[in-house]
Design a protein around this motif. Structure first.
Motif, PDB file in Angstrom:
ATOM      1  N   LYS A 160       0.822  -1.218   0.000  1.00  0.00           N
ATOM      2  CA  LYS A 160       0.000   0.000   0.000  1.00  0.00           C
ATOM      3  C   LYS A 160       0.853   1.265   0.000  1.00  0.00           C
ATOM      4  O   LYS A 160       0.597   2.209  -0.729  1.00  0.00           O
ATOM      5  N   GLY A 161       1.904   1.283   0.791  1.00  0.00           N
ATOM      6  CA  GLY A 161       2.705   2.489   0.929  1.00  0.00           C
ATOM      7  C   GLY A 161       3.586   2.805  -0.249  1.00  0.00           C
ATOM      8  O   GLY A 161       4.082   3.923  -0.369  1.00  0.00           O
ATOM      9  N   LEU A 162       3.795   1.836  -1.153  1.00  0.00           N
ATOM     10  CA  LEU A 162       4.670   2.071  -2.300  1.00  0.00           C
ATOM     11  C   LEU A 162       3.932   2.664  -3.496  1.00  0.00           C
ATOM     12  O   LEU A 162       4.556   3.014  -4.486  1.00  0.00           O
ATOM     13  N   ASN A 163       2.612   2.756  -3.387  1.00  0.00           N
ATOM     14  CA  ASN A 163       1.826   3.069  -4.576  1.00  0.00           C
ATOM     15  C   ASN A 163       1.234   4.477  -4.571  1.00  0.00           C
ATOM     16  O   ASN A 163       0.257   4.743  -5.261  1.00  0.00           O
ATOM     17  N   ASN A 164       1.836   5.390  -3.806  1.00  0.00           N
ATOM     18  CA  ASN A 164       1.305   6.755  -3.745  1.00  0.00           C
ATOM     19  C   ASN A 164       1.318   7.456  -5.092  1.00  0.00           C
ATOM     20  O   ASN A 164       0.480   8.317  -5.363  1.00  0.00           O
ATOM     21  N   ARG A 165       2.282   7.103  -5.940  1.00  0.00           N
ATOM     22  CA  ARG A 165       2.387   7.776  -7.230  1.00  0.00           C
ATOM     23  C   ARG A 165       1.127   7.556  -8.072  1.00  0.00           C
ATOM     24  O   ARG A 165       0.590   8.486  -8.677  1.00  0.00           O
ATOM     25  N   ALA A 166       0.650   6.316  -8.117  1.00  0.00           N
ATOM     26  CA  ALA A 166      -0.571   6.026  -8.870  1.00  0.00           C
ATOM     27  C   ALA A 166      -1.787   6.635  -8.195  1.00  0.00           C
ATOM     28  O   ALA A 166      -2.678   7.178  -8.859  1.00  0.00           O
ATOM     29  N   GLU A 167      -1.839   6.568  -6.864  1.00  0.00           N
ATOM     30  CA  GLU A 167      -2.982   7.130  -6.139  1.00  0.00           C
ATOM     31  C   GLU A 167      -3.071   8.640  -6.340  1.00  0.00           C
ATOM     32  O   GLU A 167      -4.155   9.193  -6.526  1.00  0.00           O
ATOM     33  N   ASN A 168      -1.934   9.313  -6.305  1.00  0.00           N
ATOM     34  CA  ASN A 168      -1.926  10.770  -6.514  1.00  0.00           C
ATOM     35  C   ASN A 168      -2.360  11.134  -7.927  1.00  0.00           C
ATOM     36  O   ASN A 168      -2.920  12.211  -8.154  1.00  0.00           O
ATOM     37  N   SER A 169      -2.091  10.244  -8.879  1.00  0.00           N
ATOM     38  CA  SER A 169      -2.449  10.524 -10.263  1.00  0.00           C
ATOM     39  C   SER A 169      -3.953  10.565 -10.477  1.00  0.00           C
ATOM     40  O   SER A 169      -4.422  11.093 -11.483  1.00  0.00           O
ATOM     41  N   HIS A 170      -4.722  10.013  -9.528  1.00  0.00           N
ATOM     42  CA  HIS A 170      -6.180  10.058  -9.631  1.00  0.00           C
ATOM     43  C   HIS A 170      -6.738  11.443  -9.308  1.00  0.00           C
ATOM     44  O   HIS A 170      -7.882  11.739  -9.654  1.00  0.00           O
ATOM     45  N   GLN A 171      -5.974  12.292  -8.626  1.00  0.00           N
ATOM     46  CA  GLN A 171      -6.528  13.536  -8.107  1.00  0.00           C
ATOM     47  C   GLN A 171      -7.109  14.461  -9.181  1.00  0.00           C
ATOM     48  O   GLN A 171      -8.218  14.979  -9.007  1.00  0.00           O
ATOM     49  N   PRO A 172      -6.400  14.705 -10.303  1.00  0.00           N
ATOM     50  CA  PRO A 172      -7.009  15.561 -11.334  1.00  0.00           C
ATOM     51  C   PRO A 172      -8.322  14.999 -11.874  1.00  0.00           C
ATOM     52  O   PRO A 172      -9.253  15.756 -12.167  1.00  0.00           O
ATOM     53  N   THR A 173      -8.410  13.669 -11.972  1.00  0.00           N
ATOM     54  CA  THR A 173      -9.653  13.052 -12.429  1.00  0.00           C
ATOM     55  C   THR A 173     -10.770  13.285 -11.420  1.00  0.00           C
ATOM     56  O   THR A 173     -11.906  13.590 -11.787  1.00  0.00           O
ATOM     57  N   ARG A 174     -10.449  13.139 -10.129  1.00  0.00           N
ATOM     58  CA  ARG A 174     -11.442  13.389  -9.096  1.00  0.00           C
ATOM     59  C   ARG A 174     -11.939  14.830  -9.142  1.00  0.00           C
ATOM     60  O   ARG A 174     -13.136  15.110  -8.989  1.00  0.00           O
ATOM     61  N   GLN A 175     -11.028  15.775  -9.340  1.00  0.00           N
ATOM     62  CA  GLN A 175     -11.409  17.179  -9.419  1.00  0.00           C
ATOM     63  C   GLN A 175     -12.343  17.412 -10.606  1.00  0.00           C
ATOM     64  O   GLN A 175     -13.349  18.124 -10.495  1.00  0.00           O
ATOM     65  N   ARG A 176     -12.016  16.796 -11.716  1.00  0.00           N
ATOM     66  CA  ARG A 176     -12.846  16.981 -12.906  1.00  0.00           C
ATOM     67  C   ARG A 176     -14.192  16.276 -12.756  1.00  0.00           C
ATOM     68  O   ARG A 176     -15.221  16.778 -13.205  1.00  0.00           O
ATOM     69  N   GLU A 177     -14.173  15.128 -12.122  1.00  0.00           N
ATOM     70  CA  GLU A 177     -15.418  14.394 -11.880  1.00  0.00           C
ATOM     71  C   GLU A 177     -16.383  15.240 -11.054  1.00  0.00           C
ATOM     72  O   GLU A 177     -17.583  15.307 -11.336  1.00  0.00           O
ATOM     73  N   ARG A 178     -15.857  15.923 -10.022  1.00  0.00           N
ATOM     74  CA  ARG A 178     -16.717  16.788  -9.198  1.00  0.00           C
ATOM     75  C   ARG A 178     -17.242  17.961 -10.015  1.00  0.00           C
ATOM     76  O   ARG A 178     -18.419  18.333  -9.888  1.00  0.00           O
ATOM     77  N   ALA A 179     -16.371  18.561 -10.830  1.00  0.00           N
ATOM     78  CA  ALA A 179     -16.797  19.707 -11.633  1.00  0.00           C
ATOM     79  C   ALA A 179     -17.890  19.320 -12.631  1.00  0.00           C
ATOM     80  O   ALA A 179     -18.801  20.101 -12.911  1.00  0.00           O
ATOM     81  N   MET A 180     -17.796  18.094 -13.160  1.00  0.00           N
ATOM     82  CA  MET A 180     -18.776  17.621 -14.150  1.00  0.00           C
ATOM     83  C   MET A 180     -20.002  17.008 -13.485  1.00  0.00           C
ATOM     84  O   MET A 180     -20.941  16.605 -14.169  1.00  0.00           O
ATOM     85  N   LYS A 181     -19.981  16.931 -12.131  1.00  0.00           N
ATOM     86  CA  LYS A 181     -21.059  16.301 -11.363  1.00  0.00           C
ATOM     87  C   LYS A 181     -21.276  14.862 -11.811  1.00  0.00           C
ATOM     88  O   LYS A 181     -22.420  14.388 -11.944  1.00  0.00           O
ATOM     89  N   GLY A 182     -20.176  14.188 -12.039  1.00  0.00           N
ATOM     90  CA  GLY A 182     -20.218  12.780 -12.405  1.00  0.00           C
ATOM     91  C   GLY A 182     -20.271  12.563 -13.903  1.00  0.00           C
ATOM     92  O   GLY A 182     -20.496  13.490 -14.680  1.00  0.00           O
ATOM     93  N   PHE A 183     -20.052  11.310 -14.289  1.00  0.00           N
ATOM     94  CA  PHE A 183     -20.104  10.929 -15.702  1.00  0.00           C
ATOM     95  C   PHE A 183     -21.457  10.308 -15.998  1.00  0.00           C
ATOM     96  O   PHE A 183     -22.104   9.713 -15.135  1.00  0.00           O
TER      97      PHE A 183
END
Length: 239
Positions: A160-183
């Motif tokens: 779990k602790g080695l995979n922060n790079r991939a987890e952090n890469s989700h953040q822009p998608t999450r921000q956009r998902e909120r702005a679009m109020k979902g897909f």
């Protein structure tokens, strides 16, 4: 014009207007109506439906051209999956990035089981055209099972602790998902995210790590590349 540039034949608006609208939509958390308003402020009358059609037609083509210009991916890949809601249904977004944080691929799937992991592994090998030295995942057992089937010679680190790079890469998608109020649909989510993850990272430079002068120079280079892959560079101002 290079052979990789999309054709704008029979489009009423010049390439620079089309490319600018596509850039606005994929670079910033804007709706098509907001892009329409921003263009109107500049004296360009273009409907939000036209913006939508341009993004559907040219977004993925631009993203593919940018990916072809990137350096060869590193040999250490980080994989992760998160749930996204499409309507009221839970789906899973699978993502792979290399050691530099470059997005290798994304895939929207119904499940997070071995079959889904296997499908994503095979898609990655096809899309990148290479086999990694190491893959890093969380402790989801589906990764281990798919790894043994698809790429058993590749080292697999599950922590779990080695995979922060991939987890952090989700953040822009999450921000956009909120702005679009979902897909609205799985297919729409896949189309948007495939283009978004090809275009948006091109303009994210790690500003906090740079001086202002270095950032301006880097952005100038990136906008020059954008003009080249969209065909705006060297083209007349009217189509």
């Amino acid at each position: 014009m290079s052979s990789g540039v999309p054709s704008y034949k029979n489009h009423r608006y010049p390439a620079e207007i089309i490319a600018h609208c596509v850039w606005l939509y994929f670079r910033f958390p804007l709706s098509f109506r907001e892009v329409e308003e921003m263009m109107l402020e500049r004296g360009v009358i273009v409907s939000y439906e036209t913006d939508r059609r341009w993004c559907l037609k040219f977004g993925q083509a631009y993203a593919n051209s940018l990916r072809r210009r990137r350096p060869r991916p590193g040999d250490k890949w980080h994989l992760d999956e998160v749930f996204i809601k499409i309507g009221e249904v839970r789906k899973y977004l699978w993502r792979a990035v290399d050691a530099h944080g470059n997005v290798l691929d994304v895939l929207v799937q119904n499940r997070r089981d071995t079959a889904a992991a296997r499908r994503f592994f095979r898609r990655l090998l096809t899309s990148t055209g290479q086999v990694p030295r190491v893959i890093v995942t969380d402790k989801l057992k589906s990764y281990g099972a798919a790894h043994r089937e698809v790429m058993p010679s590749v080292e697999h680190r599950a922590h779990k602790g080695l995979n922060n790079r991939a987890e952090n890469s989700h953040q822009p998608t999450r921000q956009r998902e909120r702005a679009m109020k979902g897909f609205r649909s799985p297919g729409g989510a896949q189309r948007f995210l495939a283009a978004f993850n090809g275009i948006s990272p091109h303009f994210r430079t790690g500003r906090h790590l740079m001086t202002a002068r270095r950032h301006r120079l880097e952005m100038t280079v990136r906008f020059t590349i954008w003009d080249q892959i969209t065909g705006v560079a060297g083209m007349p101002s009217a189509a």
